[in-house]
Design an enzyme around this catalytic site. Structure first.
Site, mmCIF file in Angstrom:
data_model
loop_
_atom_site.group_PDB
_atom_site.id
_atom_site.type_symbol
_atom_site.label_atom_id
_atom_site.label_comp_id
_atom_site.label_asym_id
_atom_site.label_seq_id
_atom_site.Cartn_x
_atom_site.Cartn_y
_atom_site.Cartn_z
ATOM 1 N N HIS A 155 -23.001 6.052 -22.313
ATOM 2 C CA HIS A 155 -21.804 5.999 -21.473
ATOM 3 C C HIS A 155 -21.760 4.718 -20.640
ATOM 4 O O HIS A 155 -22.427 3.740 -20.974
ATOM 5 C CB HIS A 155 -21.706 7.273 -20.628
ATOM 6 C CG HIS A 155 -21.925 8.513 -21.442
ATOM 7 N ND1 HIS A 155 -21.000 8.985 -22.342
ATOM 8 C CD2 HIS A 155 -23.004 9.338 -21.546
ATOM 9 C CE1 HIS A 155 -21.482 10.062 -22.954
ATOM 10 N NE2 HIS A 155 -22.699 10.292 -22.494
ATOM 11 N N GLU A 203 -24.521 11.068 -15.483
ATOM 12 C CA GLU A 203 -25.330 10.758 -16.658
ATOM 13 C C GLU A 203 -25.421 9.254 -16.879
ATOM 14 O O GLU A 203 -26.492 8.745 -17.225
ATOM 15 C CB GLU A 203 -24.744 11.432 -17.901
ATOM 16 C CG GLU A 203 -25.536 11.167 -19.166
ATOM 17 C CD GLU A 203 -24.899 11.747 -20.415
ATOM 18 O OE1 GLU A 203 -25.498 11.603 -21.501
ATOM 19 O OE2 GLU A 203 -23.790 12.324 -20.314
ATOM 20 N N GLU A 254 -31.901 13.325 -25.867
ATOM 21 C CA GLU A 254 -31.219 14.068 -24.805
ATOM 22 C C GLU A 254 -32.328 14.575 -23.885
ATOM 23 O O GLU A 254 -33.069 15.502 -24.215
ATOM 24 C CB GLU A 254 -30.425 15.246 -25.384
ATOM 25 C CG GLU A 254 -29.175 14.849 -26.151
ATOM 26 C CD GLU A 254 -27.976 14.591 -25.256
ATOM 27 O OE1 GLU A 254 -28.152 14.537 -24.017
ATOM 28 O OE2 GLU A 254 -26.856 14.437 -25.786
#
Length: 269
Positions: free
Chosen positions: A64, A102, A233
């Protein structure tokens, strides 16, 4: 009566016998041509006698970006995702219930991983250099790894499951593979990253994948990679325990150390 001359002969023989070298141990067995060495135990730490080759390139892809939310048109633009599909350029990512994002987490962890790798002579390339920009798109992130000729491409993310009981990390890789790099090299990278996380005390996911591994066919960055690639993750940002760890500098350092150890173990093979 034993003469002095005879006594000296006997003593000399005993001393010579005691100084003889022990038989040389047999040479180590050599595996047959083409044989694959056994995979080390998942709980075994990386070997201290082997080091990653200096000068290799590792691409780190922090998920991101901090500016994605302010340019929805840009990040919603469809881009190639592999397997004949398209996906949005990027997303805003998730956050803890307290608002720690995040994109900030992945950027900080990636920088820490990069610092650890650099101290061992590994060249590090990042898919983004700031945490206030937009993108890059997922296809561009894959292209950065491809053009760098990376020995490994590691994407760093955190999940956002709303189930409070959902906990643990998982490592994704492209499956079924679309090219040779997505075959054995990528699955081995995923395994060593998984082993690094487990050795550091992190628990495999209880809601995605199996044993900390998750084969995926829908992640553009993995599908489009022509280099060994995997996506970590790190945990669920909506789980209170994991959110607390991710929100501290010490917690992020633990994640970074585990990921760096997995990468270095992979490169040392």
């Amino acid at each position: 009566m034993v003469t002095v001359r005879k006594l000296l002969v006997v003593v000399g023989a005993v001393l010579l016998a005691g100084c003889q070298a022990a038989p040389a141990p047999p040479p180590p067995s050599t595996p047959a041509p083409g044989a694959v060495p056994p995979e080390p135990s998942a709980s075994a730490p990386p070997s201290s006698t082997r080091a990653a080759p200096r000068g290799v390139v590792v691409v780190l892809d922090p998920g991101h970006n901090g500016g994605n939310a302010r340019d929805r048109a840009a990040i919603n633009r469809p881009v190639p995702a592999g397997r004949g599909r398209t996906k949005p350029c990027n997303t805003t990512g998730t956050a803890t219930n307290a608002g720690y994002t995040e994109h900030a987490f992945t950027f900080d962890v990636a920088r820490r991983v990069g610092q650890a790798l650099s101290t061992h002579g590994i060249q590090v390339v990042y898919t983004r250099d700031t945490d206030d920009g937009v993108g890059p798109c997922v296809d561009r992130r894959a292209a950065i790894g491809n053009s760098a000729g990376a020995a490994a491409v590691v994407s760093i993310h955190a999940d956002g499951s709303n189930a409070a009981s959902a906990t643990g990390f998982h490592v994704a890789y492209s499956a079924p593979p679309l090219n040779p790099a997505q075959g054995e090299p990528s699955t081995r990278l995923a395994n060593t990253l998984r082993d690094g996380m487990r050795s550091a005390g992190f628990t495999p996911s209880n809601y995605i994948g199996s044993g900390g591994l998750s084969p995926r066919d829908d992640l553009a960055g993995l599908n489009l990679s022509e280099r060994p690639a995997a996506l970590v993750e790190c945990g669920n940002m909506r789980n209170a325990t994991e959110a607390a760890a991710m929100s501290t500098s010490d917690g992020r350092q633990r994640y970074a150390d585990a990921i760096a150890a997995g990468i270095e173990r992979y490169l040392a093979r």
